[in-house]
Design a protein around this motif. Structure first.
Motif, PDB file in Angstrom:
ATOM      1  N   GLY A  98       0.536 -14.756   2.527  1.00  0.00           N
ATOM      2  CA  GLY A  98       0.512 -15.566   1.323  1.00  0.00           C
ATOM      3  C   GLY A  98      -0.511 -16.683   1.328  1.00  0.00           C
ATOM      4  O   GLY A  98      -0.532 -17.516   0.417  1.00  0.00           O
ATOM      5  N   ASN A  99      -1.374 -16.730   2.336  1.00  0.00           N
ATOM      6  CA  ASN A  99      -2.409 -17.759   2.391  1.00  0.00           C
ATOM      7  C   ASN A  99      -3.571 -17.377   1.475  1.00  0.00           C
ATOM      8  O   ASN A  99      -3.986 -16.217   1.446  1.00  0.00           O
ATOM      9  N   PRO A 100      -4.091 -18.345   0.718  1.00  0.00           N
ATOM     10  CA  PRO A 100      -5.158 -18.023  -0.237  1.00  0.00           C
ATOM     11  C   PRO A 100      -6.451 -17.618   0.457  1.00  0.00           C
ATOM     12  O   PRO A 100      -6.880 -18.240   1.430  1.00  0.00           O
ATOM     13  N   LEU A 101      -7.062 -16.537  -0.039  1.00  0.00           N
ATOM     14  CA  LEU A 101      -8.348 -16.069   0.469  1.00  0.00           C
ATOM     15  C   LEU A 101      -9.467 -16.352  -0.532  1.00  0.00           C
ATOM     16  O   LEU A 101     -10.612 -16.520  -0.146  1.00  0.00           O
ATOM     17  N   ASP A 102      -9.128 -16.369  -1.788  1.00  0.00           N
ATOM     18  CA  ASP A 102     -10.106 -16.641  -2.833  1.00  0.00           C
ATOM     19  C   ASP A 102      -9.386 -17.363  -3.964  1.00  0.00           C
ATOM     20  O   ASP A 102      -8.158 -17.283  -4.084  1.00  0.00           O
ATOM     21  N   ALA A 103     -10.143 -18.074  -4.781  1.00  0.00           N
ATOM     22  CA  ALA A 103      -9.517 -18.853  -5.843  1.00  0.00           C
ATOM     23  C   ALA A 103     -10.498 -19.059  -6.978  1.00  0.00           C
ATOM     24  O   ALA A 103     -11.711 -18.880  -6.824  1.00  0.00           O
TER      25      ALA A 103
END
Length: 271
Positions: A82-87
């Protein structure tokens, strides 16, 4: 109310209409949208006063002494944990003193505004889901919404507060672990766009701080573009060139402010 000097969008040419255009123009047979003021915010297709502004793509936001800017991001890709890779950037946060104003701009139908519906839905969400209270009123941009919501008052939150603010919090709030938070929602319906401003902090009651933020909102220019979009879809934001041109010293000083995966003050978004 009327758009004043705002220029209406061009009528579509005759011929086949795409599915996206059908979504956007489904209610175009109604009366033209209205704006709360002829003094801004502005549409990029009309004449607007020249001043220094940061280019966020779909928004040109005024710059003034004492202002700070933060871009809020939303994760578009996450890993298995669940860690963001792109935003993607979804909002611009303008900070002044002990105040903050979040700006977001959305697509809207050509001839009808959406602020009335958004305002009603926001009030319903706050009262039914957040356990808060709301009150409608009239402001410098027309109808607006004032909300009081319970905000968590944890030890971490208290530790980050300036001493002068922490000392003003009643002891019973600290014991209960929450305090009432006042949020002000403002909206402006433009030609095929809707601009929402959400204000928190001292500017709720401090007229001097609010006046600075009001001038920012009034001087904002919306760049809608020609692409058909479903109503309420966020217009694309970009990072201003000034951010990437910062010196190493500036980047170190503003590391927290422009961390793409760090949320700013918790402010309700239009869904």
């Amino acid at each position: 109310m009327a758009f004043g000097r705002r220029r209406q969008a061009e009528e579509p040419a005759e011929g086949p209409v795409s599915a996206d255009e059908q979504v956007e123009t489904a209610v175009d047979d109604e009366a033209p949208a209205e704006a709360a003021s002829a003094d801004g915010p502005w549409d990029s297709e009309e004449s607007y006063p020249e001043m220094q502004r940061l280019d966020f793509g779909s928004m040109l936001v005024p710059v003034a002494p004492g202002l700070g800017f933060q871009v809020n991001f939303e994760a578009t890709e996450v890993d298995e944990e669940g860690n963001p890779l792109d935003a993607r950037p979804v909002a611009v946060l303008v900070q002044y003193g002990e105040s903050a104003m979040q700006l977001q701009v959305f697509a809207a139908p050509k001839r009808t505004g959406i602020w009335e519906d958004v305002r009603a839905e926001t009030a319903k969400d706050i009262t039914e889901e957040a356990g808060g209270q709301t009150q409608e009123g009239e402001g410098p941009f027309g109808p607006e919404l004032l909300a009081m919501v319970p905000a968590p008052l944890t030890e971490e939150v208290l530790a980050e507060m300036p001493d002068e603010i922490r000392e003003q919090i009643p002891a019973e709030f600290v014991e209960q672990g929450w305090a009432p938070q006042i949020i002000r929602f403002l909206g402006v319906d433009g030609p095929r766009w809707f601009l929402q401003a959400v204000v928190q902090g001292a500017a709720i009651e401090d007229e001097e701080q609010w006046q600075v933020l009001e001038d920012v909102l009034r001087g904002t220019v919306v760049v809608r573009g020609d692409a058909p979009m479903p109503p309420r879809e966020l217009l694309e934001l970009k990072i201003p060139a000034e951010f990437s041109e910062a010196t190493p010293e500036d980047e170190e000083e503003n590391a927290e402010t422009f961390n793409p995966f760090e949320r700013g003050p918790e402010i309700t978004e239009v869904r």
